[in-house]
Write an enzyme that holds these catalytic residues in place. Structure first.
Site, PDB file in Angstrom:
ATOM      1  N   HIS A  95      -4.898  -0.087  -6.695  1.00 43.90           N
ATOM      2  CA  HIS A  95      -3.803   0.301  -5.782  1.00 43.90           C
ATOM      3  C   HIS A  95      -2.624  -0.669  -5.855  1.00 43.90           C
ATOM      4  O   HIS A  95      -1.467  -0.258  -5.895  1.00 43.90           O
ATOM      5  CB  HIS A  95      -4.323   0.412  -4.338  1.00 43.90           C
ATOM      6  CG  HIS A  95      -5.193   1.615  -4.121  1.00 43.90           C
ATOM      7  ND1 HIS A  95      -5.825   1.889  -2.931  1.00 43.90           N
ATOM      8  CD2 HIS A  95      -5.553   2.629  -4.957  1.00 43.90           C
ATOM      9  CE1 HIS A  95      -6.516   3.019  -3.037  1.00 43.90           C
ATOM     10  NE2 HIS A  95      -6.377   3.477  -4.264  1.00 43.90           N
ATOM     11  N   LYS A 113      -5.925   4.965   0.921  1.00 48.85           N
ATOM     12  CA  LYS A 113      -6.655   3.911   1.612  1.00 48.85           C
ATOM     13  C   LYS A 113      -7.849   3.490   0.775  1.00 48.85           C
ATOM     14  O   LYS A 113      -8.336   4.329   0.014  1.00 48.85           O
ATOM     15  CB  LYS A 113      -7.117   4.322   3.000  1.00 48.85           C
ATOM     16  CG  LYS A 113      -7.695   5.727   3.173  1.00 48.85           C
ATOM     17  CD  LYS A 113      -8.881   6.174   2.385  1.00 48.85           C
ATOM     18  CE  LYS A 113     -10.207   5.502   2.508  1.00 48.85           C
ATOM     19  NZ  LYS A 113     -11.286   6.148   1.713  1.00 48.85           N
TER      20      LYS A 113
END
Ligand SMILES: NC(=O)c1ccc[n+]([C@@H]2O[C@H](COP(=O)([O-])OP(=O)(O)OC[C@H]3O[C@@H](n4cnc5c(N)ncnc54)[C@H](OP(=O)(O)O)[C@@H]3O)[C@@H](O)[C@H]2O)c1
Length: 339
Positions: A95, A113
């Protein structure tokens, strides 16, 4: 004159509040499919491009959802000037890298997330967004769902008095495939970061940062956490939280107040019903959501872009920092390291 009008209309300058937002998706796995399905249902936006490590996979995915461009490299998608927003749906460990690459290409980023692996990484991502003056938001979809927003408004109204206790759990028992990113330690696999983040989010959103916390976990043979029990202590409240990748139990959230309680039915992190009990009365509210639920964060993000904002007022950078700090504290408590 007509020519100028056509040009302005093409680049969407005439209708700032409905201008079409052209999305790109990076990492074409499970969640990318769900996101792409919901994207089709949100007005004034479209799936413009997709990128995979495999050109064939990108072509298939692009054809399935009608994308105009299909790239066999993430970098090529990031370079495409026609893109307004990029959704990052790669495993947790990538990420930070993928977000920073997109931000450096001046592309607004909605990143799945957990935002990244730890607070240092999240801080770096936020600093990069600020330096580049580009929008960045964590894709914690629950925060945007009507039922969850209703519960948060209810808590704020203090209609049932103070919130004294939260019990929230997230458990499901997947097939034990240690090559799958859910369980693969090298990809950030394990219960706390993958699903524990939802009960932790529920506690932070309803009660704020805890004064202290306790946590206990069990582990798979590869070192990934299989389940975890967490207790958050607040001056006048407690949150009992859990997550498990080995038991299949209800994924409910129960809020106990001085004068009543609210239950978010299983699974609480998805669009769902809530039941409010007080004064011997019970009321169940159904929010009638017609999408998978990702449409709400997409719609919110589209609007942020149209308004030229750099941060969401629902999922703020500070909230994402708080969330990852608490996840770091839980990992420290249970001895879970990804280094
Ligand atoms: N909000 C939600 O409801 C929700 C639900 C599920 C997951 N998530 C989050 O979304 C992210 C992706 O989850 P997922 O379940 O979609 O995972 P997944 O099915 O494994 O897909 C991840 C994709 O990332 C890409 N990738 C890049 N490098 C990789 C590598 N070394 N190994 C494996 N895949 C790699 C692959 O796409 P290409 O092959 O196309 O490059 C792969 O298909 C996770 O961070 C997860 O926490 C969110």
């Amino acid at each position: 004159m007509l020519f100028l009008f056509k040009v302005l209309a093409t680049i969407n300058l005439l209708k700032p509040h409905s201008r079409n937002i052209r999305w790109g998706i990076i990492g074409l796995g499970r969640i990318a499919h769900e996101f792409a399905q919901d994207l089709q249902k949100v007005p004034n936006c479209s799936l413009y491009a997709v990128a995979s490590r495999s050109q064939e996979k990108a072509d298939d995915f692009g054809a399935l959802y009608g994308a105009q461009q299909a790239y066999g490299s993430y970098e090529l998608l990031m370079q495409d000037d026609a893109i307004d927003a990029i959704y990052i749906a790669t495993p947790h460990v990538f990420h930070k890298e993928h977000t920073i690459q997109c931000l450096n290409h001046k592309k607004p980023v909605l990143c799945e997330k957990p935002f990244a692996m730890n607070v240092e990484e999240v801080s770096e991502m936020i600093a990069c967004a600020q330096q580049n003056e580009v929008l960045l938001m964590e894709a914690l979809w629950t925060a945007f769902l009507p039922h969850f927003q209703h519960v948060l408004r209810f808590i704020k109204s203090r209609e049932l008095g103070d919130l004294r206790q939260l019990s929230a759990g997230f458990s499901f028992a997947p097939q034990l495939d240690f090559e799958d990113r859910v369980l693969k330690k090298e990809l950030g696999g394990g219960a706390v970061l993958d699903i524990g983040i939802y009960p932790v989010y529920a506690a932070l959103a309803s009660l704020g940062l805890p004064d202290s916390l306790e946590a206990k976990a069990n582990f798979f043979h590869n070192g990934a956490d299989s389940d975890c029990m967490m207790v958050f202590h607040y001056p006048k409240a407690t949150a009992n939280l859990s997550c498990s990748l080995i038991h299949h139990e209800k994924t409910e959230a129960k809020f106990l107040f001085e004068k009543g309680q609210i239950l978010i039915h299983s699974m609480f992190h998805k669009p769902n019903r809530i039941t409010i009990r007080s004064n011997g009365k019970e009321e169940t509210l159904d929010f009638g959501v017609a999408t998978l639920g990702y449409s709400f964060e997409i719609d919110h993000f589209n609007q942020l872009i149209r308004e030229g904002l750099l941060e969401s007022d629902v999922m703020t950078h500070q909230f994402s920092l708080n969330l990852i700090r608490v996840l770091d504290a839980i990992r420290k408590e249970i001895g879970l390291s990804y280094e």
